[in-house]
Scaffold this motif. Sequence first.
Motif, PDB file in Angstrom:
ATOM      1  N   GLU A  38      31.930  51.396  19.713  1.00 27.29           N
ATOM      2  CA  GLU A  38      32.909  50.236  20.179  1.00 27.29           C
ATOM      3  C   GLU A  38      34.179  51.160  20.867  1.00 27.29           C
ATOM      4  N   ILE A  39      34.925  50.439  21.627  1.00 27.10           N
ATOM      5  CA  ILE A  39      36.097  50.996  22.443  1.00 27.10           C
ATOM      6  C   ILE A  39      37.169  50.502  21.734  1.00 27.10           C
ATOM      7  N   PHE A  40      38.383  51.492  21.092  1.00 26.34           N
ATOM      8  CA  PHE A  40      39.398  51.169  20.312  1.00 26.34           C
ATOM      9  C   PHE A  40      40.524  51.068  21.799  1.00 26.34           C
ATOM     10  N   CYS A  41      41.050  49.825  21.777  1.00 25.17           N
ATOM     11  CA  CYS A  41      41.953  49.276  22.798  1.00 25.17           C
ATOM     12  C   CYS A  41      43.327  48.840  22.369  1.00 25.17           C
ATOM     13  N   GLY A  42      44.364  49.175  22.963  1.00 22.92           N
ATOM     14  CA  GLY A  42      45.753  48.848  22.531  1.00 22.92           C
ATOM     15  C   GLY A  42      46.519  49.375  23.707  1.00 22.92           C
ATOM     16  N   ALA A  70      26.307  54.801  30.267  1.00 26.06           N
ATOM     17  CA  ALA A  70      26.837  53.431  29.608  1.00 26.06           C
ATOM     18  C   ALA A  70      28.267  53.476  29.055  1.00 26.06           C
ATOM     19  N   ASN A  71      28.621  54.837  29.014  1.00 26.84           N
ATOM     20  CA  ASN A  71      30.197  54.819  28.174  1.00 26.84           C
ATOM     21  C   ASN A  71      31.048  54.706  29.651  1.00 26.84           C
ATOM     22  N   ILE A  72      30.806  55.314  30.634  1.00 25.99           N
ATOM     23  CA  ILE A  72      31.708  55.178  31.976  1.00 25.99           C
ATOM     24  C   ILE A  72      31.562  53.852  32.615  1.00 25.99           C
ATOM     25  N   ASP A  73      30.503  53.139  32.490  1.00 29.38           N
ATOM     26  CA  ASP A  73      30.286  51.740  32.862  1.00 29.38           C
ATOM     27  C   ASP A  73      31.031  50.887  31.974  1.00 29.38           C
ATOM     28  N   ALA A  74      30.984  51.073  30.551  1.00 29.83           N
ATOM     29  CA  ALA A  74      31.905  50.332  29.765  1.00 29.83           C
ATOM     30  C   ALA A  74      33.509  50.430  29.799  1.00 29.83           C
ATOM     31  N   LEU A  75      33.711  51.790  30.274  1.00 26.45           N
ATOM     32  CA  LEU A  75      35.224  51.841  30.495  1.00 26.45           C
ATOM     33  C   LEU A  75      35.727  51.195  31.750  1.00 26.45           C
ATOM     34  N   LYS A  76      34.689  51.290  32.986  1.00 25.58           N
ATOM     35  CA  LYS A  76      34.994  50.632  34.061  1.00 25.58           C
ATOM     36  C   LYS A  76      35.115  49.065  33.834  1.00 25.58           C
ATOM     37  N   LEU A 282      24.892  47.622  38.818  1.00 27.95           N
ATOM     38  CA  LEU A 282      25.775  48.474  39.470  1.00 27.95           C
ATOM     39  C   LEU A 282      27.223  47.596  39.842  1.00 27.95           C
ATOM     40  N   ASP A 283      27.215  46.378  39.105  1.00 25.21           N
ATOM     41  CA  ASP A 283      28.161  45.505  39.350  1.00 25.21           C
ATOM     42  C   ASP A 283      29.517  46.031  39.236  1.00 25.21           C
ATOM     43  N   ALA A 284      29.876  46.622  38.171  1.00 28.09           N
ATOM     44  CA  ALA A 284      31.024  47.184  37.730  1.00 28.09           C
ATOM     45  C   ALA A 284      31.201  48.595  38.323  1.00 28.09           C
ATOM     46  N   VAL A 285      30.200  49.426  38.606  1.00 28.28           N
ATOM     47  CA  VAL A 285      30.175  50.883  39.017  1.00 28.28           C
ATOM     48  C   VAL A 285      30.700  50.639  40.565  1.00 28.28           C
ATOM     49  N   ALA A 286      30.085  49.980  41.357  1.00 29.38           N
ATOM     50  CA  ALA A 286      29.923  49.944  42.712  1.00 29.38           C
ATOM     51  C   ALA A 286      30.166  48.592  43.269  1.00 29.38           C
ATOM     52  N   GLY A 287      30.581  47.522  42.556  1.00 26.15           N
ATOM     53  CA  GLY A 287      30.763  46.414  43.065  1.00 26.15           C
ATOM     54  C   GLY A 287      31.515  45.968  44.119  1.00 26.15           C
ATOM     55  N   ARG A 288      32.605  46.887  44.423  1.00 23.45           N
ATOM     56  CA  ARG A 288      33.749  46.935  45.399  1.00 23.45           C
ATOM     57  C   ARG A 288      32.823  47.252  46.863  1.00 23.45           C
ATOM     58  N   VAL A 289      31.952  47.998  46.802  1.00 21.43           N
ATOM     59  CA  VAL A 289      31.286  48.427  48.108  1.00 21.43           C
ATOM     60  C   VAL A 289      29.967  47.647  48.399  1.00 21.43           C
ATOM     61  N   LEU A 290      29.462  47.111  47.199  1.00 15.72           N
ATOM     62  CA  LEU A 290      28.002  46.451  47.294  1.00 15.72           C
ATOM     63  C   LEU A 290      28.066  44.833  47.447  1.00 15.72           C
ATOM     64  N   SER A 291      29.496  44.387  47.031  1.00 15.03           N
ATOM     65  CA  SER A 291      29.603  42.972  47.199  1.00 15.03           C
ATOM     66  C   SER A 291      29.698  42.335  48.477  1.00 15.03           C
TER      67      SER A 291
END
Length: 291
Positions: A38-42, A70-76, A282-291
């Motif tokens: 899990e990712i510790f957010c604050g 998965a790590n990089i995708d989750a952060l994005k 790729l929706d999170a990683v590359a959605g900016r250019v693929l949408s």
Amino acid sequence: MTDTMIGVIGGSGLYQIDGLDGAEWVKVDSPWGAPSDEIFCGEVGGVKMAFLPRHGRGHVHSPSTVPYRANIDALKRLGVTDVISVSACGSFREEMAPGDFVIVDQFIDRTFAREKSFFGTGCVGHVSLAHPTCPRLSDACESAAKSAGITVHRGGTYLAMEGPQFSTLAESKMYREIWGCDVIGMTNMPEAKLAREAELCYASVAMVTDYDSWHPHHGEVDITAIIATLQGNADKGRAMVKGLPALLGTEREACPHGCDRALEFAILTAPEARDAALVAKLDAVAGRVLS
């Protein structure tokens, strides 16, 4: 302008950070599998921050089994704009002593058992890695480290090995004397490549724990000595991280080095030939250019 959100990926010895306001562990689902943890957010000083232990709490992932995609995708997906990798490393340079930090700016990738790209059959993409780290973000890490009283070296080539074993003496000498590397580790690749594909600014802070096996007066790598140094480095790493929000601010402009536009001309597959299932992942990683 976008809201700054700092993502910190903590390596060996750095499994948590303190001082985050409103902190909680957040589960993030990724189409690339489960992240390391899990990712510790604050927040720190009004700046959003997300911390991900690369090996998971309790150190359950080896360098080869870390779910890098998965790590990089989750952060994005969380909205992270800037990723700081903090990791343990060995040093090939006398002046880069145990306890010192090195702000890495180049990599040689010797890993071979890992998935290294979000792209593939059905959606082919090529990004530039000539300069794999973000100078703007590296500047902030250097300043924060110096302000925390840490001995920091700016610039260095990181040899990424597969592991989990440490280098042979012959390998260590080759990496140092022939290839001209400065530090060695097991985790910054393919992490840096994937961050670039995800259009995330990425900086690498290597915390020196030992001299690998080349040093005539230090001999082979001793895991007990490494653990002792790791404990001190982890405290320094947390101190450095706490100084980053004030340097990066709550809002950020477009990266002057183009890290956040790395996919602008990278996708080669024609729209009508793209694999729908891969494009969906790729929706999170590359959605900016693929949408």
